[in-house]
Design a protein around this motif. Structure first.
Motif, PDB file in Angstrom:
ATOM      1  N   ALA A  83       0.866  -1.192   0.124  1.00  7.07           N
ATOM      2  CA  ALA A  83       0.021   0.207  -0.008  1.00  7.07           C
ATOM      3  C   ALA A  83       0.952   1.138   0.060  1.00  7.07           C
ATOM      4  CB  ALA A  83      -0.748   0.132   1.104  1.00  7.07           C
ATOM      5  N   ASP A  84       2.157   1.120   0.704  1.00 11.63           N
ATOM      6  CA  ASP A  84       2.686   2.453   0.840  1.00 11.63           C
ATOM      7  C   ASP A  84       3.499   2.831  -0.266  1.00 11.63           C
ATOM      8  OD1 ASP A  84       1.545   2.924   3.314  1.00 11.63           O
ATOM      9  OD2 ASP A  84       3.308   2.203   4.453  1.00 11.63           O
ATOM     10  N   TYR A  85       4.176   1.520  -0.853  1.00  9.32           N
ATOM     11  CA  TYR A  85       5.134   1.887  -2.044  1.00  9.32           C
ATOM     12  C   TYR A  85       4.614   1.794  -3.447  1.00  9.32           C
ATOM     13  CZ  TYR A  85       8.546   2.128   1.900  1.00  9.32           C
ATOM     14  OH  TYR A  85       9.332   2.464   2.981  1.00  9.32           O
ATOM     15  N   GLY A  86       3.284   0.936  -3.496  1.00  9.87           N
ATOM     16  CA  GLY A  86       2.836   0.827  -4.506  1.00  9.87           C
ATOM     17  C   GLY A  86       3.295  -0.220  -5.681  1.00  9.87           C
ATOM     18  N   VAL A  87       3.979  -1.496  -4.785  1.00  9.03           N
ATOM     19  CA  VAL A  87       4.689  -2.482  -5.447  1.00  9.03           C
ATOM     20  C   VAL A  87       3.792  -3.666  -5.278  1.00  9.03           C
ATOM     21  CG1 VAL A  87       6.925  -1.475  -5.094  1.00  9.03           C
ATOM     22  CG2 VAL A  87       5.699  -2.986  -3.296  1.00  9.03           C
ATOM     23  N   ALA A  88       4.368  -4.765  -5.857  1.00  7.87           N
ATOM     24  CA  ALA A  88       3.737  -6.090  -6.054  1.00  7.87           C
ATOM     25  C   ALA A  88       3.946  -6.917  -4.674  1.00  7.87           C
ATOM     26  CB  ALA A  88       3.890  -6.800  -7.037  1.00  7.87           C
ATOM     27  N   MET A  89       3.215  -7.953  -4.339  1.00  6.54           N
ATOM     28  CA  MET A  89       3.529  -8.765  -3.330  1.00  6.54           C
ATOM     29  C   MET A  89       4.865  -9.434  -3.343  1.00  6.54           C
ATOM     30  SD  MET A  89       2.874 -10.317  -0.435  1.00  6.54           S
ATOM     31  CE  MET A  89       0.703 -10.108  -0.398  1.00  6.54           C
ATOM     32  N   ALA A  90       5.330  -9.741  -4.622  1.00  5.49           N
ATOM     33  CA  ALA A  90       6.666 -10.343  -4.873  1.00  5.49           C
ATOM     34  C   ALA A  90       7.795  -9.385  -4.419  1.00  5.49           C
ATOM     35  CB  ALA A  90       7.068 -10.919  -5.802  1.00  5.49           C
ATOM     36  N   THR A  91       7.574  -8.219  -4.731  1.00  3.49           N
ATOM     37  CA  THR A  91       8.751  -7.168  -4.282  1.00  3.49           C
ATOM     38  C   THR A  91       8.644  -6.906  -2.729  1.00  3.49           C
ATOM     39  OG1 THR A  91       8.390  -5.882  -6.583  1.00  3.49           O
ATOM     40  CG2 THR A  91       9.250  -4.615  -4.659  1.00  3.49           C
ATOM     41  N   ALA A  92       7.585  -6.745  -2.256  1.00  4.38           N
ATOM     42  CA  ALA A  92       7.086  -6.538  -0.895  1.00  4.38           C
ATOM     43  C   ALA A  92       7.884  -7.534  -0.103  1.00  4.38           C
ATOM     44  CB  ALA A  92       5.734  -6.319  -0.364  1.00  4.38           C
ATOM     45  N   SER A  93       7.784  -9.119  -0.627  1.00  7.86           N
ATOM     46  CA  SER A  93       8.215 -10.309   0.183  1.00  7.86           C
ATOM     47  C   SER A  93       9.757 -10.122  -0.007  1.00  7.86           C
ATOM     48  CB  SER A  93       7.574 -11.398  -0.589  1.00  7.86           C
ATOM     49  OG  SER A  93       6.197 -11.577  -0.240  1.00  7.86           O
ATOM     50  N   LYS A  94      10.371  -9.732  -1.243  1.00  2.75           N
ATOM     51  CA  LYS A  94      11.660  -9.740  -1.371  1.00  2.75           C
ATOM     52  C   LYS A  94      12.388  -8.752  -0.466  1.00  2.75           C
ATOM     53  CE  LYS A  94      15.182  -9.734  -4.990  1.00  2.75           C
ATOM     54  NZ  LYS A  94      15.215  -9.602  -6.487  1.00  2.75           N
ATOM     55  N   ALA A  95      11.868  -7.576  -0.230  1.00  2.00           N
ATOM     56  CA  ALA A  95      12.333  -6.478   0.572  1.00  2.00           C
ATOM     57  C   ALA A  95      12.416  -6.998   2.316  1.00  2.00           C
ATOM     58  CB  ALA A  95      11.361  -5.205   0.663  1.00  2.00           C
ATOM     59  N   LEU A  96      11.426  -7.812   2.603  1.00  2.00           N
ATOM     60  CA  LEU A  96      11.353  -8.408   3.762  1.00  2.00           C
ATOM     61  C   LEU A  96      12.447  -9.457   4.158  1.00  2.00           C
ATOM     62  CD1 LEU A  96       7.627  -8.255   5.024  1.00  2.00           C
ATOM     63  CD2 LEU A  96       9.324  -7.023   5.775  1.00  2.00           C
ATOM     64  N   SER A  97      12.604 -10.065   3.048  1.00  2.96           N
ATOM     65  CA  SER A  97      13.484 -11.230   3.146  1.00  2.96           C
ATOM     66  C   SER A  97      14.994 -10.689   3.199  1.00  2.96           C
ATOM     67  CB  SER A  97      13.104 -12.268   1.841  1.00  2.96           C
ATOM     68  OG  SER A  97      12.192 -12.698   1.687  1.00  2.96           O
ATOM     69  N   ALA A  98      15.078  -9.692   2.369  1.00  2.00           N
ATOM     70  CA  ALA A  98      16.489  -9.078   2.294  1.00  2.00           C
ATOM     71  C   ALA A  98      16.953  -8.328   3.743  1.00  2.00           C
ATOM     72  CB  ALA A  98      16.416  -7.949   1.290  1.00  2.00           C
ATOM     73  N   LEU A  99      15.797  -7.998   4.486  1.00  2.00           N
ATOM     74  CA  LEU A  99      16.152  -7.215   5.805  1.00  2.00           C
ATOM     75  C   LEU A  99      16.221  -8.306   6.557  1.00  2.00           C
ATOM     76  CD1 LEU A  99      13.143  -4.626   5.788  1.00  2.00           C
ATOM     77  CD2 LEU A  99      15.592  -4.174   5.860  1.00  2.00           C
ATOM     78  N   ARG A 100      15.832  -9.656   6.603  1.00  2.00           N
ATOM     79  CA  ARG A 100      15.757 -10.555   7.569  1.00  2.00           C
ATOM     80  C   ARG A 100      17.360 -11.149   7.268  1.00  2.00           C
ATOM     81  NH1 ARG A 100      10.658 -12.117   6.334  1.00  2.00           N
ATOM     82  NH2 ARG A 100      11.138 -13.548   4.588  1.00  2.00           N
ATOM     83  N   GLN A 101      17.783 -11.217   5.930  1.00  2.00           N
ATOM     84  CA  GLN A 101      19.118 -11.867   5.762  1.00  2.00           C
ATOM     85  C   GLN A 101      20.277 -10.915   6.214  1.00  2.00           C
ATOM     86  OE1 GLN A 101      19.299 -12.956   1.342  1.00  2.00           O
ATOM     87  NE2 GLN A 101      17.147 -13.585   1.586  1.00  2.00           N
ATOM     88  N   ALA A 102      19.630  -9.428   6.226  1.00  2.00           N
ATOM     89  CA  ALA A 102      20.943  -8.686   6.943  1.00  2.00           C
ATOM     90  C   ALA A 102      20.959  -8.572   8.192  1.00  2.00           C
ATOM     91  CB  ALA A 102      20.429  -7.271   6.233  1.00  2.00           C
ATOM     92  N   GLY A 103      19.820  -9.533   8.965  1.00  2.55           N
ATOM     93  CA  GLY A 103      19.829  -9.386  10.481  1.00  2.55           C
ATOM     94  C   GLY A 103      19.330  -8.386  11.126  1.00  2.55           C
TER      95      GLY A 103
END
Length: 304
Positions: free
Chosen positions: A35-55
């Motif tokens: 909703a905030d960034y106007g992106v698709a589900m895959a992009t939102a999921s990838k962003a959260l995954s990247a944050l998790r991988q970064a610890g």
């Protein structure tokens, strides 16, 4: 050109490092990112995954994805999946944190550090994966091998086990289907458990099935509200009590005492109504009704 997911990661990282999102606080969910960034589900999921991988963040079942404390190591993903159980457990972890809407084969693969196509060596499709997930979740609350006496006590055991599983895994009620039941051994065990509880009563199989499935439908009907309530808290940052306190005046202004006298009286009082209280009240009344229905069919008044 910076990829959309990378811009989201950079933005949330900055909010974490500036202290706007302190340790333990929830970061935006996949729904909020969309909703905030106007992106698709895959992009939102990838962003959260990247944050998790970064610890920087980690998922908390029933809460969402939260900020890791500085100087600590957030729970890390496995280097690779060793089997189907790893895939199923990773999927459950994602669904617990972000719901089934946040679940994708790509996100699971990213969390497990493997290629997306490699997942299909373990499960044929996302639908099959969800069935395995619900079966695993139900298996965490096994039915007793030595059940209590009486149909009512046995039926209540099954209902409470289902309720506990749905509370632990808020997505579960949405995954379960009444009209298109899944091939879940642990799910079938509940139906068998209730059918066996009715042994000795003068009931045909059709009636017994309606009793068994009716209990399941009641539990699921209340439990489907668990996930939306949790998401509402995550998205608004307000508890149910805080929300009611904030919105009660506007609701009372709409309730005309002449048109809705009983509702107006209820809103003026402090009624403690929660999903737990609705479950407890509804289950008791359901069993009371079944007791009335089953009494003429009971072989003995001792089996009630």
């Amino acid at each position: 050109m910076t990829a959309p997911y990378a811009r989201i990661v950079a933005d949330i990282r900055q909010r974490i490092e500036s202290g706007e999102l302190p340790p333990g606080s929830r970061v935006p969910s996949t729904r909020r990112i969309i909703a905030d960034y106007g992106v698709a589900m895959a992009t939102a999921s990838k962003a959260l995954s990247a944050l998790r991988q970064a610890g920087l963040v980690y998922p908390v079942p029933g809460v969402g994805t939260v900020v890791a404390a500085a100087g600590t190591v957030a729970p890390q993903r496995k280097a690779a999946a060793s089997g189907t159980d790893d895939v199923v457990r990773a999927a459950i972890g994602i669904a617990d944190a972000d719901g089934l809407a946040g679940l994708s084969m790509r996100r699971i693969a990213t969390d497990l550090g493997m290629a997306t196509m490699s997942l299909y060596r373990h499960v044929a499709s996302r639908d099959e994966l969800v069935v395995r997930m619900l079966d695993t979740a139900l298996g965490e609350y096994p039915l007793p091998a030595d059940p209590p006496d009486g149909w009512r006590a046995r039926t209540e055991v099954s209902a409470r086990a289902l309720w506990a599983a749905c509370q632990r895994h808020p997505w579960l009620a949405h995954a379960l289907s009444m009209t298109r039941p899944q091939a879940s051994p642990n799910g079938m065990a509940h139906t068998e458990f209730v059918l066996a509880a009715l042994d000795g009563h003068d009931l045909d199989l059709d009636t017994k099935m309606h009793v068994g499935v009716g209990v399941f439908v009641f539990v699921r009907g209340v439990a489907v509200n668990i996930e939306p309530e949790l998401r509402a808290v995550q998205d608004s940052g307000m508890s149910d009590e805080d929300w009611m306190t904030a919105h009660k005046p506007s609701m009372q202004a709409v309730v005309d005492r002449r048109r809705f006298p009983h509702l107006a009286a209820a809103m003026a009082d402090e009624i403690d109504m929660t999903l737990d209280s609705l479950f407890e009240f509804g289950l008791a009344r359901l069993l009371d009704g079944l007791d009335t229905f089953l009494t003429p069919h009971a072989p003995s008044t001792m089996d009630r």
